[in-house]
Design a protein around this motif. Structure first.
Motif, PDB file in Angstrom:
ATOM      1  N   SER A  52      47.572  42.759  46.767  1.00  0.00           N
ATOM      2  CA  SER A  52      46.817  43.998  46.580  1.00  0.00           C
ATOM      3  C   SER A  52      46.321  44.166  45.149  1.00  0.00           C
ATOM      4  CB  SER A  52      47.659  45.202  47.000  1.00  0.00           C
ATOM      5  OG  SER A  52      48.813  45.296  46.198  1.00  0.00           O
ATOM      6  N   ARG A  53      47.026  43.612  44.165  1.00  0.00           N
ATOM      7  CA  ARG A  53      46.570  43.745  42.770  1.00  0.00           C
ATOM      8  C   ARG A  53      45.222  43.062  42.561  1.00  0.00           C
ATOM      9  NH1 ARG A  53      52.184  42.845  39.472  1.00  0.00           N
ATOM     10  NH2 ARG A  53      53.142  44.776  40.188  1.00  0.00           N
ATOM     11  N   TYR A  54      45.033  41.919  43.181  1.00  0.00           N
ATOM     12  CA  TYR A  54      43.751  41.233  43.050  1.00  0.00           C
ATOM     13  C   TYR A  54      42.637  41.998  43.759  1.00  0.00           C
ATOM     14  CZ  TYR A  54      46.345  37.241  41.274  1.00  0.00           C
ATOM     15  OH  TYR A  54      47.146  36.413  40.531  1.00  0.00           O
ATOM     16  N   VAL A  55      42.974  42.592  44.874  1.00  0.00           N
ATOM     17  CA  VAL A  55      41.978  43.382  45.591  1.00  0.00           C
ATOM     18  C   VAL A  55      41.624  44.632  44.781  1.00  0.00           C
ATOM     19  CG1 VAL A  55      41.461  44.600  47.738  1.00  0.00           C
ATOM     20  CG2 VAL A  55      42.748  42.466  47.811  1.00  0.00           C
ATOM     21  N   VAL A  56      42.610  45.222  44.090  1.00  0.00           N
ATOM     22  CA  VAL A  56      42.346  46.379  43.235  1.00  0.00           C
ATOM     23  C   VAL A  56      41.449  45.977  42.059  1.00  0.00           C
ATOM     24  CG1 VAL A  56      43.413  48.049  41.664  1.00  0.00           C
ATOM     25  CG2 VAL A  56      44.401  47.657  43.915  1.00  0.00           C
ATOM     26  N   MET A  57      41.686  44.791  41.488  1.00  0.00           N
ATOM     27  CA  MET A  57      40.803  44.305  40.417  1.00  0.00           C
ATOM     28  C   MET A  57      39.381  44.132  40.941  1.00  0.00           C
ATOM     29  SD  MET A  57      43.190  41.570  38.359  1.00  0.00           S
ATOM     30  CE  MET A  57      41.792  40.635  37.879  1.00  0.00           C
ATOM     31  N   TYR A  58      39.266  43.612  42.152  1.00  0.00           N
ATOM     32  CA  TYR A  58      37.964  43.479  42.799  1.00  0.00           C
ATOM     33  C   TYR A  58      37.316  44.851  42.992  1.00  0.00           C
ATOM     34  CZ  TYR A  58      34.720  43.030  46.721  1.00  0.00           C
ATOM     35  OH  TYR A  58      33.633  43.130  47.542  1.00  0.00           O
ATOM     36  N   LEU A  59      38.117  45.841  43.393  1.00  0.00           N
ATOM     37  CA  LEU A  59      37.605  47.204  43.572  1.00  0.00           C
ATOM     38  C   LEU A  59      37.050  47.773  42.270  1.00  0.00           C
ATOM     39  CD1 LEU A  59      40.278  48.891  45.836  1.00  0.00           C
ATOM     40  CD2 LEU A  59      37.847  48.757  46.281  1.00  0.00           C
TER      41      LEU A  59
END
Length: 182
Positions: free
Chosen positions: A59-66
């Motif tokens: 989820s941290r990588y997806v949050v960075m993507y967000l």
């Protein structure tokens, strides 16, 4: 996992973003537009991180993507405003080349439906023609093609943002249920 799950849709949208960002990167290289080259590079890196995060349940990588997607949306709105000459911006400025070269959009010289300069110079009719009138002979003006690229990026990014928010929410729920049983 179904093929229409939010995670699967995010992976598909990231792949589509990756392809369109690479296409845009190549065209910006051809036009020597250095600011878009740098921003497109970061877009490619962040989309790869988002793709990795969606595949690996990170989820941290997806949050960075967000977070990057918000900046990417702002960049595309800025480029649209630049090519539309809105808000005091001008497509003739050196903002996109960072003042390092006199080049401009690759589409300005290679617009579909326009005659090449060698064809225009060889005809006697075009020698008396005004340069602004030659632009009217094209199917599209180059700034409209650039705006269409930005609108495509905006659409895919907005969908990616929505799906990424949902995926982060799902990943957070999955982590909560995992910790309840420990």
């Amino acid at each position: 996992m179904g093929c229409c799950s939010p995670r699967c849709m995010l992976i598909a949208l990231c792949c589509l973003q990756l392809v369109t960002a690479m296409e845009r990167q190549v065209l910006d290289y051809l036009g020597y537009q250095w600011a878009p080259i740098m921003v497109n590079f970061f877009q490619i890196v962040m989309v790869i991180l988002g793709l990795f995060g969606a595949i690996q349940y990170r989820s941290r990588y997806v949050v960075m993507y967000l977070l990057w997607t918000l900046l990417w949306l702002g960049w595309n709105v800025f480029v649209c405003c630049l090519y539309l000459d809105l808000g005091g911006l001008s497509k003739e400025s050196e903002v996109l080349t960072l003042g390092l070269s006199s080049h401009r959009s690759w589409w300005a010289e290679n617009t579909p439906g326009c005659e090449s300069e060698s064809q225009l110079v060889s005809s006697s009719w075009s020698q008396q023609q005004d340069p602004e009138l030659m632009v009217l002979l094209c199917w599209f003006q180059y700034q409209h093609i650039e705006i269409l690229h930005c609108c495509l990026q905006l659409l895919v990014s907005l969908l990616g943002f929505v799906y990424a928010c949902y995926v982060v929410h799902i990943f957070a729920d999955d982590n909560d249920t995992y910790f309840k049983y420990l």
